[in-house]
Design a protein around this motif. Structure first.
Motif, PDB file in Angstrom:
ATOM      1  N   ASP A 148       0.993  -1.102  -0.147  1.00 22.39           N
ATOM      2  CA  ASP A 148      -0.076   0.090  -0.035  1.00 22.39           C
ATOM      3  C   ASP A 148       0.750   1.212  -0.004  1.00 22.39           C
ATOM      4  O   ASP A 148       1.679   1.521   0.834  1.00 22.39           O
ATOM      5  CB  ASP A 148      -0.953  -0.061   1.376  1.00 22.39           C
ATOM      6  N   THR A 189      -1.554  -1.212  -4.036  1.00 20.34           N
ATOM      7  CA  THR A 189      -2.535  -0.374  -3.972  1.00 20.34           C
ATOM      8  C   THR A 189      -2.202   0.864  -3.432  1.00 20.34           C
ATOM      9  O   THR A 189      -1.003   1.078  -3.057  1.00 20.34           O
ATOM     10  CB  THR A 189      -3.555  -1.021  -3.126  1.00 20.34           C
ATOM     11  N   LYS A 227      -2.369   4.412  -7.636  1.00 21.93           N
ATOM     12  CA  LYS A 227      -3.306   4.958  -8.517  1.00 21.93           C
ATOM     13  C   LYS A 227      -3.300   6.034  -9.509  1.00 21.93           C
ATOM     14  O   LYS A 227      -3.721   6.151 -10.391  1.00 21.93           O
ATOM     15  CB  LYS A 227      -4.738   5.374  -7.584  1.00 21.93           C
ATOM     16  N   GLN A 240     -10.594  -6.534  -9.600  1.00 22.31           N
ATOM     17  CA  GLN A 240      -9.895  -6.065  -8.368  1.00 22.31           C
ATOM     18  C   GLN A 240     -10.123  -6.971  -7.391  1.00 22.31           C
ATOM     19  O   GLN A 240     -10.827  -7.987  -7.477  1.00 22.31           O
ATOM     20  CB  GLN A 240     -10.427  -4.769  -8.126  1.00 22.31           C
TER      21      GLN A 240
END
Lengths: 169, 418
Positions: B164, B199, B204, B249
């Motif tokens: 992350d 992620t 993103k 996803q």
């Protein structure tokens, strides 16, 4: 299938990469002898001459990391290394070796208990290694589907049997 | 029953199961098999297996990338063998010298891999293709032969590690710096046998070229696959190739074996020092290290965006005296684009050398290898001793920004100071 291997040990450390085992400059051929002649040249240029059929490799963690080049296990198998015992193996090297019918066994901690030149005995069926001191230590069992490939002598003989095919000549 | 990760969803579909779980051994149907010169090594076991024909020539892509153009008669012969095989087997998607590219880049830019696909490649950096939301894993020659013959492969369902990443990076810092930071934290076997899923807001916000860098170097974490969920960015990227888009996803309640959280807010350039990709230092700690060679190339960082960075810094400037700066695009398509944009002229004016696309220098094969006393800064992916030539050569891994800035100054340089 041979499950007991007694032999002289060559020790290596952690993170032995496929670049160490066989350098990229020797990959422009499909001749296994070329891979064997230059095995571990980056670490010890005389190694491939000194190693004898039946010797074993004992290494630390992540043995065979790096590229997918099957020339790495081919080089070691061609030299007659009977098995590799390491704390752990990189995934593609592990698959490649098993596919060639080349035993690669996880044996956590063995690396710290043997030196190059000493003799050990691997008993795959019992899942143990006899140390130079005579003490026994356990090694990991191979998963059943992996053992099946090894027992067949590699992936190619296993597939030929399953498919009922014969080599194209 | 908990949900599934992207990797588990794809493996469930490809193995015709409803609910595969980590640790399980599954037999999967392969949607795409791609190969480079390893095909020559795979032909020996393929002929021995004896099916004569490949399982489905339309599910195979082949290109030549490691030795392009062939540096020896033996390799020219190897290329002939591959060319003949593809013709005889009816493999239409064979990309010969001239139409070639480093295979992972070629697969990505031509839209050959789609979200949700089970992709197998004969190269360790196949992980890169997972950036489009595919399960893309590398294998060796015998496995390649088996897939060619049967279209099937056994796989152990991997645990998924979530990485992350949040925060806004410093100027002239990008995905390469992030992945080096991740590898420096996990170690070069920190994700052995696992799927790594990226992620977080930083991921993103990354365009596809940067996402490819992240997934590409999950190989240097020991991972089986690297993955990023297919979103609008993926959709736009694939649209140019006319690829139908299926979002994929992980479920909200999917189980991850481990989660690493990185706050990269304000993080600057990172460098992996000799001779392990996990030997991480911030650029400040190695600034001033003299270099002989700078290399911008490989499947990791030689896309058009990387070349634009090099041109932006080099425009009107010179490569430092005594430094060999080599730029090798990841594909012929990128080569042509660089030509169109005038980038190649900038490189040549600056005193850099520009070559046809190949993996050559990255793996120490040809077209730019290192002598024993040379120090190199490289945009590639691995720096184990002997990787790029002599075992005594020293290789630092860094971003296109850092590589180019260093080429201009003759020493490792923080690109923010250029």
């Amino acid at each position: 299938m041979q499950t007991r291997f007694q032999g002289r040990v060559w020790t290596f450390g952690d993170d032995v990469s496929t670049d160490h085992i066989i350098s990229g400059k020797y990959l422009g051929t499909t001749d296994p002898k070329v891979f064997a002649d230059h095995a571990f040249e980056a670490i010890d240029p005389t190694w491939a001459k000194e190693v004898q059929s039946g010797d074993l490799i004992v290494a630390g963690a992540n043995f065979g990391c790096g590229s997918s080049r099957e020339q790495a296990p081919i080089a070691l198998k061609t030299l007659g290394i009977s098995a590799i015992l390491a704390n752990s193996f990189a995934r593609i090297f592990f698959r490649n070796a098993i596919n060639l019918g080349f035993p690669v066994i996880e044996c956590e901690g063995l690396r710290d208990r043997v030196k190059s030149g000493e003799t050990i005995e691997l008993d795959m069926a019992r899942g143990q290694v006899r140390l130079p001191s005579g003490d026994m230590m356990p090694c990991s069992a191979l998963p059943p589907n992996v053992l099946e490939i090894l027992e067949a002598g590699g992936l190619v003989p296993k597939l030929k049997k399953e498919l009922g095919t014969r080599a194209a000549r | 029953m908990p949900g599934q990760t992207i990797s588990e969803k794809i493996l469930s579909r490809a193995s015709h199961s409803t609910d595969v779980r980590p640790g399980q051994i599954v037999d999967v149907d392969v949607d795409l098999l791609y190969m480079h010169e390893m095909l020559a090594m795979a032909l020996l076991p393929f002929n021995e297996i004896g099916t004569m024909k490949v399982w489905d020539p339309d599910k195979i892509v082949v290109t030549l990338d490691h030795w392009v153009p062939p540096p020896t008669p033996e390799i020219a012969k190897m290329h002939q063998t591959i060319r003949d095989f593809c013709r005889k087997q009816g493999i239409r998607r064979f990309h010969d010298v001239g139409d070639h590219g480093i295979v992972h880049q070629l697969i990505a830019e031509r839209g050959y891999a789609q979200p949700g696909d089970l992709v197998i490649g004969s190269d360790s950096h196949t992980n890169m293709v997972g950036a489009v939301g595919a399960f893309a894993a590398g294998i060796g020659a015998t496995d390649t032969a088996a897939v060619m013959a049967t279209g099937r492969l056994w796989l152990r369902v991997p645990e998924t590690i979530r990485v992350d990443i949040h925060g806004n990076l410093a100027d002239r810092t990008g995905a390469k710096d992030v992945i080096l930071k991740v590898i420096g934290t996990t170690g070069d076997d920190g994700a052995r046998y696992a799927a790594v899923e990226f992620t977080g807001s930083t991921v993103k916000s990354f365009p596809m070229n940067e996402r490819f860098v992240l997934c590409n170097m999950t190989t240097e974490m020991g991972a089986k696959v690297g993955l990023i969920e297919a979103d609008g960015v993926t959709k736009d990227y694939l649209a140019h190739a006319g690829v139908p888009f299926r979002p994929i996803q992980s479920d909200g309640d999917a189980a991850f074996s481990k989660t690493y959280t990185f706050n990269v807010d304000g993080m600057g350039p990172q460098v992996a020092c000799p001779s392990n990709p996990a030997n991480l230092k911030p650029v400040e700690d190695v600034e001033g290290t003299k270099i002989d060679v700078a290399f911008l190339g490989s499947c990791t960082n030689a896309r058009i965006e990387d070349l634009r960075i090099a041109a932006q810094l080099l425009k009107g400037e010179k490569v430092a005296p005594g430094v060999r700066f080599q730029i090798t695009p990841a594909s012929q398509i990128i080569y042509r684009q660089a030509l169109k944009e005038g980038l190649i002229e900038v490189f040549l004016d600056a005193g850099a050398t520009f070559t046809s696309s190949t993996c050559g220098p990255c793996f120490g094969g040809h077209l730019g290898t290192l002598a024993g006393d040379e120090v190199c800064i490289s945009s590639t992916n691995r720096n184990y001793s002997g990787r790029m030539g002599s075992p005594q050569a020293q290789v630092y891994l860094a971003s296109p920004w850092t590589v180019t800035a260093s080429a201009m100054h003759g020493e490792i340089t923080d690109p923010r100071k250029v």
